[in-house]
Design a protein around this motif. Sequence first.
Motif, PDB file in Angstrom:
ATOM      1  N   ARG A 126      11.454  13.897  -4.929  1.00 13.74           N
ATOM      2  CA  ARG A 126      11.936  14.185  -3.587  1.00 13.74           C
ATOM      3  C   ARG A 126      10.784  14.593  -2.664  1.00 13.74           C
ATOM      4  NH1 ARG A 126      17.444  15.232  -3.236  1.00 13.74           N
ATOM      5  NH2 ARG A 126      17.205  17.030  -1.868  1.00 13.74           N
ATOM      6  N   THR A 127       9.800  15.296  -3.207  1.00 18.17           N
ATOM      7  CA  THR A 127       8.621  15.647  -2.408  1.00 18.17           C
ATOM      8  C   THR A 127       7.809  14.407  -2.085  1.00 18.17           C
ATOM      9  OG1 THR A 127       8.522  17.843  -3.423  1.00 18.17           O
ATOM     10  CG2 THR A 127       6.513  17.042  -2.369  1.00 18.17           C
ATOM     11  N   LEU A 134       6.882  12.940   1.573  1.00 19.65           N
ATOM     12  CA  LEU A 134       5.569  12.475   2.018  1.00 19.65           C
ATOM     13  C   LEU A 134       5.661  11.067   2.612  1.00 19.65           C
ATOM     14  CD1 LEU A 134       3.157  13.706  -0.803  1.00 19.65           C
ATOM     15  CD2 LEU A 134       2.863  14.094   1.638  1.00 19.65           C
ATOM     16  N   LYS A 135       6.423  10.220   1.933  1.00 20.30           N
ATOM     17  CA  LYS A 135       6.603   8.855   2.413  1.00 20.30           C
ATOM     18  C   LYS A 135       7.276   8.861   3.783  1.00 20.30           C
ATOM     19  CE  LYS A 135       9.455   6.245   0.100  1.00 20.30           C
ATOM     20  NZ  LYS A 135       9.995   5.394  -0.986  1.00 20.30           N
ATOM     21  N   ILE A 136       8.264   9.729   3.947  1.00 23.14           N
ATOM     22  CA  ILE A 136       8.955   9.823   5.238  1.00 23.14           C
ATOM     23  C   ILE A 136       7.999  10.319   6.313  1.00 23.14           C
ATOM     24  CG2 ILE A 136      10.724  11.119   6.486  1.00 23.14           C
ATOM     25  CD1 ILE A 136      12.421  10.971   3.927  1.00 23.14           C
ATOM     26  N   LEU A 137       7.138  11.289   5.952  1.00 27.00           N
ATOM     27  CA  LEU A 137       6.193  11.830   6.935  1.00 27.00           C
ATOM     28  C   LEU A 137       5.241  10.736   7.426  1.00 27.00           C
ATOM     29  CD1 LEU A 137       5.096  14.298   8.422  1.00 27.00           C
ATOM     30  CD2 LEU A 137       3.612  14.730   6.438  1.00 27.00           C
ATOM     31  N   LEU A 152       0.829  -1.203   0.000  1.00 25.87           N
ATOM     32  CA  LEU A 152       0.000   0.000   0.000  1.00 25.87           C
ATOM     33  C   LEU A 152       0.863   1.252   0.000  1.00 25.87           C
ATOM     34  CD1 LEU A 152      -2.822   1.223   0.115  1.00 25.87           C
ATOM     35  CD2 LEU A 152      -2.764   1.015   2.615  1.00 25.87           C
ATOM     36  N   PHE A 153       1.956   1.205   0.736  1.00 22.47           N
ATOM     37  CA  PHE A 153       2.885   2.333   0.793  1.00 22.47           C
ATOM     38  C   PHE A 153       3.464   2.610  -0.598  1.00 22.47           C
ATOM     39  CE2 PHE A 153       5.327   5.413   2.703  1.00 22.47           C
ATOM     40  CZ  PHE A 153       5.352   5.332   4.091  1.00 22.47           C
ATOM     41  N   ASN A 174       1.541   6.924  -6.809  1.00 23.66           N
ATOM     42  CA  ASN A 174       0.406   7.774  -7.187  1.00 23.66           C
ATOM     43  C   ASN A 174       0.641   9.235  -6.831  1.00 23.66           C
ATOM     44  OD1 ASN A 174      -0.863   5.506  -8.098  1.00 23.66           O
ATOM     45  ND2 ASN A 174      -2.766   5.859  -6.990  1.00 23.66           N
ATOM     46  N   ILE A 175       1.244   9.466  -5.670  1.00 20.23           N
ATOM     47  CA  ILE A 175       1.513  10.852  -5.262  1.00 20.23           C
ATOM     48  C   ILE A 175       2.505  11.506  -6.216  1.00 20.23           C
ATOM     49  CG2 ILE A 175       2.610  12.260  -3.487  1.00 20.23           C
ATOM     50  CD1 ILE A 175      -0.170  11.544  -2.755  1.00 20.23           C
ATOM     51  N   ALA A 176       3.586  10.790  -6.537  1.00 25.35           N
ATOM     52  CA  ALA A 176       4.580  11.348  -7.463  1.00 25.35           C
ATOM     53  C   ALA A 176       3.937  11.630  -8.821  1.00 25.35           C
ATOM     54  CB  ALA A 176       5.747  10.376  -7.618  1.00 25.35           C
ATOM     55  N   HIS A 177       3.106  10.698  -9.298  1.00 23.50           N
ATOM     56  CA  HIS A 177       2.408  10.895 -10.572  1.00 23.50           C
ATOM     57  C   HIS A 177       1.487  12.117 -10.502  1.00 23.50           C
ATOM     58  CE1 HIS A 177      -0.019  10.149 -14.117  1.00 23.50           C
ATOM     59  NE2 HIS A 177      -1.097   9.996 -13.377  1.00 23.50           N
ATOM     60  N   HIS A 178       0.763  12.251  -9.415  1.00 19.07           N
ATOM     61  CA  HIS A 178      -0.158  13.374  -9.260  1.00 19.07           C
ATOM     62  C   HIS A 178       0.601  14.702  -9.231  1.00 19.07           C
ATOM     63  CE1 HIS A 178      -3.816  15.460  -7.923  1.00 19.07           C
ATOM     64  NE2 HIS A 178      -3.023  16.121  -7.095  1.00 19.07           N
ATOM     65  N   LEU A 179       1.708  14.732  -8.506  1.00 20.86           N
ATOM     66  CA  LEU A 179       2.498  15.964  -8.428  1.00 20.86           C
ATOM     67  C   LEU A 179       3.041  16.356  -9.795  1.00 20.86           C
ATOM     68  CD1 LEU A 179       4.481  15.458  -5.099  1.00 20.86           C
ATOM     69  CD2 LEU A 179       2.595  17.040  -5.513  1.00 20.86           C
TER      70      LEU A 179
END
Length: 609
Positions: free
Chosen positions: A156-157, A161-164, A110-111, A117-122
């Motif tokens: 990197r963003t 997010l993954k680190i957060l 899931l991670f 998906n987040i990287a793609h969205h950004l």
Amino acid sequence: MERIPVPTAQTNTVRSLLPMLRLHAWAFPAIILLGLVQSLSEGFGIGLFIPLLHGLGAGTQSPLQGGWLAARMDALFQHVAPDDRLSVIIVTLFTVVLATAVLAYFHGVLFTWIDGNIAHHLRRRIFGQLLTISFGAIERDRSGRLLNVLASDTWRTSEALKILVHLFVTTSTVAVYVALLFLMSWRLTVLVAVGMLLVSATVRVFTKGVRELGEKVTTSNSELAHRMVEGIDGMRVIRAYGREDYEQGRFDRASDTLRRAILRMGFVEGAVHPVHEVLVAALLLTILFATARGATDIPILLVFVFVLYRLQPRVKDLEASRVRLDALAASVEEVVSLLDVADKEFVKSGQIVHPGVDDGIVFDRVSFRYDPRDEPALTRASFTIPVGKTTAFVGPSGGGKSTIIKLILRFYDPTDGLVLTNGRCLREFDLDSWRRQIAVVSQDGYLFNATVRDNIAYGRLDASHDEIVDAAKKADAHDFIEHLPDKYDTVLGHHGVRLSGGQQQRISVARAIIRNPRILILDEATNALDSISEHWIQETLATLKGGRTVIMIAHRLATIEQADQIIVLEKGCVSECGTLRELVTAGGLFTRLHNLQHRSAIAAVADGE
């Protein structure tokens, strides 16, 4: 066990990242819930070691005296027959370990899904932002920075997010372990907490300044991307002027600056693990030495130390994640800054679908500045571009010719005055419906790294093969295309590098022809062509004029002889307007330009003879 203070700068980074977590509102709570359940499962599994060690005879055979946790764990198996108790405990422990592993797998999957998906969205949002913000923002910004944000800072963003999220999950795990320690011995736990706080403070000293290093990496990466873009785009000029060594030096310096910045950050980030490992090991050994001699219940002590051992990498992970989040802060700021719409100017689309130009394009006292600090590119310019006619703009460089084209295309809106079509301000019309009526052939017509077919069809994406071939023939491009290795399926390379300048221009003309526009803009369109091809295309364009509005910019006055109207610009002002015959005899700026080019042409012929 320890409360890690969050600096203001880190708080800002977290605040910037939190809105992005809403992109998948269900997924992030699911990740945290899975992580929490995994932590509880792991904690329960560790707790099972207490009755297991007791059953193996590591302690006395009397009931465990290790507090509430030891009593509860021992009570779980009191109903089991003594002969079967050890086997049941082992099976239960294995089942819990298996369940923890399954939870960890689904948590990781899931991670990974969320991260991608987040990287793609950004990337999508940033690219969409680049396509919609004012053209001035693109022209003012260095392409290397934009490329770096799009290609590197988004990843990197996403990592930040993954680190957060990882911090949330790790904190949950730490909380479970701390609870286990308190339930076994609150006195020892307080002692360990004090020691861990000292360890954390020591690690912070070693990682001081990592945020500044992260900003240095981002800046250096942007500079290197800029050097890459300029090196590729300017390759012809570089080689023509013999500047290979000069450009190699500039690239090497940019690359070495990035290398050193990354190396310095690596030194800082790399210090977290060994420093933390050594200090925590010293802490654990000290506690074990101080308590082992007086301990009455060895299983409890062993499990306590084992929990501390399992806790240590989690606390270390928290420290490393904090340091890494600081290092990524500059990239997060770049992405958030580019996505922020508050400080950016957008060319807004109107609501009216443009039906087509019926009565020309009118510039009504139009003034424009690219920057408030600059001199005006246009000053109260008023003229009409009649529908179905050819209007040519001439004048010295810097006169405002290209600015007029950009205003017609609505790359910009006037600083003052109005651009009108069909009696309405151009801003009132739907932007897409307006631009669909226009085709542009410019001196530097961009060709994509795609096939010949795709580059021509870019003018009209649903064009058939026959229509593409017909447009190529009209643009005098079909013959050379047929001699390419794969003909219309030949990939042209970056900027059409496989073609000569004249061939590139003919592909651009074919792209405009297939669009079948109502407004045809020719911005130095035939400068890269030889005389034969220029004559051919001029004849082609002449046949396309019927019912079309043609707008031309040309330095060579021979290309505008058939224009119905010539507008002369000088320093952003309209100085003259009329036909070729009228302007030649008027004795103004156009007369001087005409005579100058006429003398140059005669001199060139004489030199040739």
